[in-house]
Enzyme design. Structure first.
Site, PDB file in Angstrom:
ATOM      1  CB  SER A 121      -7.060   4.121   1.030  1.00 43.82           C
ATOM      2  OG  SER A 121      -6.236   3.182   0.389  1.00 43.82           O
ATOM      3  CG  ASP A 281      -6.202   1.208   3.606  1.00 40.07           C
ATOM      4  OD1 ASP A 281      -5.323   1.420   2.742  1.00 40.07           O
ATOM      5  OD2 ASP A 281      -7.380   0.908   3.300  1.00 40.07           O
ATOM      6  CB  SER A 383      -5.296   1.303  -8.534  1.00 38.02           C
ATOM      7  OG  SER A 383      -6.489   0.663  -8.117  1.00 38.02           O
TER       8      SER A 383
END
Length: 569
Positions: A121, A281, A383
């Site tokens: 990520s 990603d 997040s």
């Protein structure tokens, strides 16, 4: 399960292994972790799926790679595929990099037994990771994760050299490439989130998009075309894959304005009103809007969730005028995220639930609710992870980006900016002022000491009685399963002993949480002040929240004493 592995291990490899060494002993050990996972995973899938040989496994990867060693996400994906193919398990291996949500989407679409996404990520460039999805499309959680780990312990005997043969993916008839089919189906399903295509075609707003050197560029461009928009202007320095993330201090758009510099500069030059940034990603989304005066408003994850939650319910209600229909719809959020959706649900009459941090919990809850005919129309984690609709049980930066664009286009016709609408939402449902940040700690024993001290702050097994002079009325410790607000003192959320998480509810209404990150050496802290509808003195709310947040950090974490590194902004 998400396992983000760096290359900092020590020790020698099993001498019996026959895969080609990278020449770097530390990196070789990291590669070996993949091989262990692949064999552990295969053994468990065989136990769970009698039809594994017909269902197969989906494997995808991002653009990461260590150039010196040649160890890339693509190579690790091929190793994963080779292990499965060597045991006659069909593998749907994407021929090119894809957004993370494409793997769980493909698992569901193709009826696969499982999916593996090789990605770290937004972690630093040295890292890589391994995400496993179950047949439901959700990331695996207990008991599946524990069972896979147990299988690893049982699979210590080396397999034949053929199972590490990367070239097997090029010659095996059991390997298929799902890229064209899955991309086409995903873009078609995306139309279910498009509510105002005619309006989009005439939109005069201009958008800038950064893919942060990752996978997102082509997919976001396609999504905009599906919605009837002109494609966003790409940030040229960041649109192509670059495993070194050369133009950003951190490949994490959650860091805000400091990492959006090139995007904002381009937007100024192009006279664009909205900046969209997907992480490498493409499962997370950051958004900035040109302010009325000068500068930019970079929205927090909680603020974007307020906007997206409002938008999804607003459009759902347009096509479901019967109030009784709200009985079967849900919104979900992780417990460290804003309670704004709870405020929506309280007034509008739909259902709201919290989960443990991590989208795997949201994905699995979506699956459970769907079994009883219920539908989740929006879910998020603070997040900057958002899921609009139910196309895939995973956060999705591609769909979120184009949904934000349509929402902005609609609001423009009402002479409203995103930020103005955010304040309209807060005036209706109550201001929710929040603060989220972290400190870095590279010493695990220090983290253990910090949380042990908190649990024995006022004596043995006695948590803190106050924070910044404000009385603590409730404590919930998900690590131990304790919750002082419950009659039996047992937490309603599942116990999670593998990580640390303690939540304090204060007398003034502030909710504060301390937790360790699952993928990085961080202690994260979250505070939120939830005001009643009509309470409009925002500056007073912010001042009170700031005092509590500072006290939480200084009194409970003791950054200087424990040599914690504060977040650089």
């Amino acid at each position: 399960m998400e396992d983000t592995a760096g290359t900092g291990g020590n020790g020698d490899l099993n001498a019996n292994l026959r895969w080609r060494s990278t020449g770097d002993p530390q990196l070789d050990k990291a590669v070996q972790q993949w091989l262990d996972w692949d064999r552990g995973l295969h053994a468990y899938l065989c136990r769970c799926f009698a039809d594994l040989s017909s269902r197969g496994v989906v494997v995808g990867y991002d653009t990461r790679g260590q150039e010196e060693s040649g160890c890339s996400s693509q190579r690790l994906a091929k190793l994963t595929a080779a292990v499965m193919l060597s045991r006659d398990v069909p593998v749907h291996l994407f021929s090119s990099f894809v957004p993370t949500p494409y793997v769980p989407y493909a698992v569901k679409r193709l009826g696969a037994a499982s999916g593996v996404m090789i990605t770290a990520s937004h972690n630093p460039k040295e890292d890589n990771g391994y995400k496993v999805y179950w047949c439901s499309g959700a990331q695996i959680a207990s008991p599946h994760d524990k069972e896979v780990l147990r299988c690893i312990e049982e699979q210590l005997e080396p397999w034949s050299a053929s199972c590490w043969d990367e070239e097997l993916v090029d010659r095996s008839s059991l390997r298929t490439d799902p890229l064209t089919q899955i991309n086409s189906c995903y873009m078609e399903d995306l139309t279910s989130l498009c509510f105002h295509r005619d309006l989009n075609r005439s939109c005069t707003l201009k958008f800038v998009h950064s893919s942060f050197h990752g996978v997102g560029h082509d997919f976001v461009q396609q999504a905009f075309r599906v919605f009837g928009f002109a494609p966003p202007v790409p940030v040229p320095e960041q649109k192509d894959p670059d495993p070194n993330f050369s133009s950003v201090r951190s490949p994490n758009p959650e860091e805000g304005e400091s990492v959006l510099e090139l995007s904002l500069l381009l937007a100024e030059r192009e006279n664009a009103q909205i900046v969209l940034a997907t992480d490498p990603d493409a499962d997370r989304l950051a958004v900035a809007e040109r302010s009325d005066g000068f500068g930019w408003k970079v929205f927090s994850g909680n603020e974007l969730a307020a906007l997206l939650g409002w938008w999804m319910f607003f459009n759902w209600k347009e096509s479901h005028p019967d109030p009784a229909d709200t009985n079967s719809i849900y919104m979900l959020a992780t417990t460290v995220s804003s309670k704004i959706l709870q405020a929506f649900a309280r007034i509008e009459g739909f259902h709201f639930e919290e989960t443990l941090p991590g989208f795997k919990w949201i994905g699995n809850r979506i699956h459970e609710l769907s079994k009883t005919g219920n539908r989740v129309i929006f879910a998020f984690e603070e997040s900057i992870g958002f899921l609009c609709g139910s196309i895939v049980p995973e956060k999705d930066g591609v769909s979120a980006a184009v949904v934000v664009a349509e929402m902005a286009a609609y609001l423009q016709t009402r002479k409203l900016s995103l930020n103005q609408q955010l304040h309209n939402i807060y005036r209706t449902y109550g201001y929710h002022v929040s603060k989220t940040s972290y400190v870095t700690c590279n010493d695990p024993p220090t983290i253990q000491r910090i949380f042990s001290r908190i649990r024995n702050f006022a004596g043995d097994d006695l948590y803190p009685k106050a924070c910044g002079g404000i009385r603590v009325v409730h404590v919930r410790d998900v690590t131990t399963g304790y919750d002082s607000s419950q009659p039996d003192l047992r937490a309603v959320l599942p116990v999670s002993r593998s990580s640390q998480m303690i939540t304090f509810t204060l007398q003034n209404g502030v909710v504060a949480t301390l937790r360790t990150s699952g993928t990085e050496p961080k202690i994260k802290y979250y505070t939120e002040f939830c005001a009643a509808p009509g309470e409009s003195d925002v500056s007073q709310l912010e001042d009170e929240l700031r005092k509590v947040t500072d006290a939480l950090l200084d009194e409970f974490l003791e950054p200087d004493k424990n040599h914690l590194i504060r977040r650089s902004v």
